[in-house]
Design an enzyme around this catalytic site. Sequence first.
Site, short mmCIF file in Angstrom:
data_model
loop_
_atom_site.label_atom_id
_atom_site.label_comp_id
_atom_site.label_asym_id
_atom_site.label_seq_id
_atom_site.Cartn_x
_atom_site.Cartn_y
_atom_site.Cartn_z
N HIS A 139 0.81 -1.21 0.00
CA HIS A 139 0.00 0.00 0.00
C HIS A 139 0.85 1.27 0.00
CE1 HIS A 139 0.48 -0.28 4.48
NE2 HIS A 139 0.48 1.03 4.38
N ASP A 169 0.57 -7.65 1.43
CA ASP A 169 0.91 -6.23 1.61
C ASP A 169 2.42 -6.02 1.59
OD1 ASP A 169 0.34 -3.54 1.89
OD2 ASP A 169 0.40 -3.61 4.08
N SER A 253 4.66 2.42 8.05
CA SER A 253 4.37 1.27 7.19
C SER A 253 5.57 0.97 6.30
CB SER A 253 3.14 1.56 6.33
OG SER A 253 1.98 1.56 7.11
#
Length: 409
Positions: A139, A169, A253
């Site tokens: 993402h 992911d 992230s």
Amino acid sequence: MDDERREEMERQQPFPPAEPKRNPKRRGSFWPGLLGALLGGLIVFLTMMYAGGSSHDDTTRIEKKESKTTSEHAQVSIDISSEVTDVVDDVANAVVGITNIQTVQDFWSSTTSTQEAGSGSGVLYKKEGDKAYIVTNHHVVENSEQLEVSFDDGTKVEGKLIGSDLWTDLAVVEIDAEHVDTVVEFGDSDALKRGETVIAIGNPLGLGFAGSVTVGVISGKDRSIPMDLNKDGHIDWQADVLQTDAAINPGNSGGALINMAGQLIGINSMKISEATVEGIGLAIPINIALPIIEHLEETGQVNRPTMGVSLLDLRQIPIQQQQQTLNLPKEVTDGVVVTDVIPNSSAVEAGVKKYDTIVQLDDEIVTDMVSLRKYLYNKKEIGDPLKITVYRDGKKLDLEMVLKDGNTF
């Protein structure tokens, strides 16, 4: 006569009459007095000396204190090191920032321009020849047209997306190795213990907080978090993650979760940010991430085994349709329904038909698409045989197929 009688009586008494009491003379009183005077003087002398010394020390301390307050404040540089600082020194340069740049169109005109669409973190894990490789989150790089990689010292280079995987992911980015001095070592996430100290390194809230370090513990292992990947309100996947109380915020992230040996044991992926939840950060275990990273680096994608069907959860189908169209027994309440069969697929060869209700794969009970997908993706490989148990027109059938590669069911 009286005198003679008195003398006679005195001679007859056994003891002579007591003499009148007289105050005795004090004898030997000089030396005790002198000794007492000397002791008293000594005590007085010592008391005065102690009092004078204390007064002198107090005066000295006061003078020193006054001297310290009136002089300039001295700064003393002390090098304080700990196990955490040593680990951070070793691996911090392997954590980079990643900026996702996309083309946008101006609302008032037809002109377009490129601008930052978001940013995250990444971890340098390999340097080979003149190339270096970074693992990050899918993402973070999703829909990017350009990628900009920022180093801890402020250096920026262009990144090239090698491949990414929606289901885990994860993504791999390639850069020129010229500025790469440090790459991280992979650890073993299966060996982690609850309560074990870990360090999260990344760029929370953007590059303005680049290289931020937070410390916590492993709060839990083998956590399964439901994910709605296409935002349609239905759960598509159950992500297997590590839970930590090390602070992980947006921008972290793709960053590194490090053990106290300086090894990468997780890729920070998300944070539960509900108002009632605090201190729950999540990371992809490196043992799950490593085979995906290798696939992405080699082929740019993850080829998974597929049956060649489109599916729908049985629970989403009204009870009337379950009994009329599917003709299912009332006791069958869980499973997935085949809504389409792809031509030339393994399903066609196995004889799978539209409206078949899959309730079991090999010995694994299938309750919904999430359980089917997890078994198919985590337990099977391309070319493996697969036994499918289905209900068709109210009858239970066993079918067999050989799995092919693909990116669907």
